[in-house]
Design an enzyme around this catalytic site. Sequence first.
Site, short mmCIF file in Angstrom:
data_model
loop_
_atom_site.label_atom_id
_atom_site.label_comp_id
_atom_site.label_asym_id
_atom_site.label_seq_id
_atom_site.Cartn_x
_atom_site.Cartn_y
_atom_site.Cartn_z
N GLY A 107 -1.62 -8.30 0.77
CA GLY A 107 -0.57 -8.29 -0.23
C GLY A 107 -1.05 -8.58 -1.64
O GLY A 107 -1.74 -9.55 -1.87
N CYS A 108 -0.73 -7.74 -2.59
CA CYS A 108 -1.05 -7.93 -4.00
C CYS A 108 -2.55 -7.81 -4.28
O CYS A 108 -3.39 -8.06 -3.43
CB CYS A 108 -0.55 -9.27 -4.54
SG CYS A 108 1.23 -9.48 -4.48
N ALA A 109 -2.85 -7.40 -5.50
CA ALA A 109 -4.23 -7.28 -5.97
C ALA A 109 -4.33 -7.92 -7.34
O ALA A 109 -3.42 -7.79 -8.16
CB ALA A 109 -4.63 -5.81 -6.05
N ARG A 145 -3.06 -2.27 -1.96
CA ARG A 145 -2.56 -3.64 -1.90
C ARG A 145 -1.19 -3.79 -2.56
O ARG A 145 -0.58 -4.84 -2.45
CB ARG A 145 -3.55 -4.59 -2.60
CG ARG A 145 -4.78 -4.92 -1.77
CD ARG A 145 -5.73 -5.81 -2.56
NE ARG A 145 -6.75 -6.39 -1.70
CZ ARG A 145 -6.68 -7.60 -1.16
NH1 ARG A 145 -5.64 -8.37 -1.40
NH2 ARG A 145 -7.65 -8.05 -0.40
#
Length: 362
Positions: free
Chosen positions: A11-13, A40
């Site tokens: 999740g998330c970058a 991501r």
Amino acid sequence: MREGQVRIPSGCAISGIIDRSGTPMSGEAIIQSISRMHDRANGLGGGFAAYGIYPEYKEYYAFHIFYDDPSVKRACEEFLERHFDIINLSKIPTRKVREITDEPLIWRYFLLPLPTRLADSQLSEGEYVIKCVFRINIQIKGAYVFSCGKNMGVFKGVGYPEDIGRFYRLEEYQGYCFTAHGRYPTNTPGWWGGAHPFALLDYSVVHNGEISSYDANRRSIEMYGYTCTLQTDTEVITYLIDYLHRKRGLTLSETASVLAAPFWQEIDRMPEAERARYSYLRNVYAAQLITGPFSILVGFTGGMMALNDRLKLRSMVVGEKGDRVYIASEEAAIRAVEPELDGVWSPEGGQPVIVELYGRET
């Protein structure tokens, strides 16, 4: 499907680049870096923070503001005129990008507090600016100040980060430090104000993770005059950093030692002087400890700090090449910009990586 045949991103970058010599670089590099971690994100938020981009207005606060409609803009500008000397104002330059839709009105203002208003408030200049930002964001419905620092700016919205970068024409900006975020929201909706980075004065935060201590941290920080309006943990982290570093005067290393404090059994094994210092920080700032998996990049005037949670439950890689330092969720995002690195390594859990311009090292 067999194990290893499907990739589940964490999740998330996040990604950041800083040139320690202060040499300006184009925003193109940070767009290339964050785009390498496309999987991501899910297209519900992307954004950038850029430092050193307004040298001609470096003494003025740069307000970046979203508006829902022209009537809200008029109301907000009336407020600004009552509290600030407006040096310059304009639309933030953008270009049409097919993937970016339903954008709000996006304006930029270079400001200084009105001397009489500032004197009457009996506040420091920074506190005055923060109070005004909170009043706009809470009381003027449809207006949202998402950046208010000096010689820096946040550029964010709903979309994949590489599309947001092209939308804001980020490659046309020159700065010494850039951070970026590709969002995969889990608890809050994707909207323009909810994208990362979150910023207050010259502090900006991009974050990958999930803060399980959100409610405790929110309640603690609101006791000191901050107002949390977005129900997102990254907003709270930004206010915690402003409180600890700017208001309480802790060093960046001490601030990191509060947010990702060592476990008590680690403190017990430290030499006496070090044990006393870390025990003090844990006891005095217990409510500011953040728990849960996270990796964050903090931008500030003259530098950047990276920090993992104590158990290193989120990935983070650091690369160096000459004067430049690269930090990202994945090594591939660094190699996309600089294939030949002088060195690459992963910080330990709770170990801050603080990079500052030469001559500013603390």
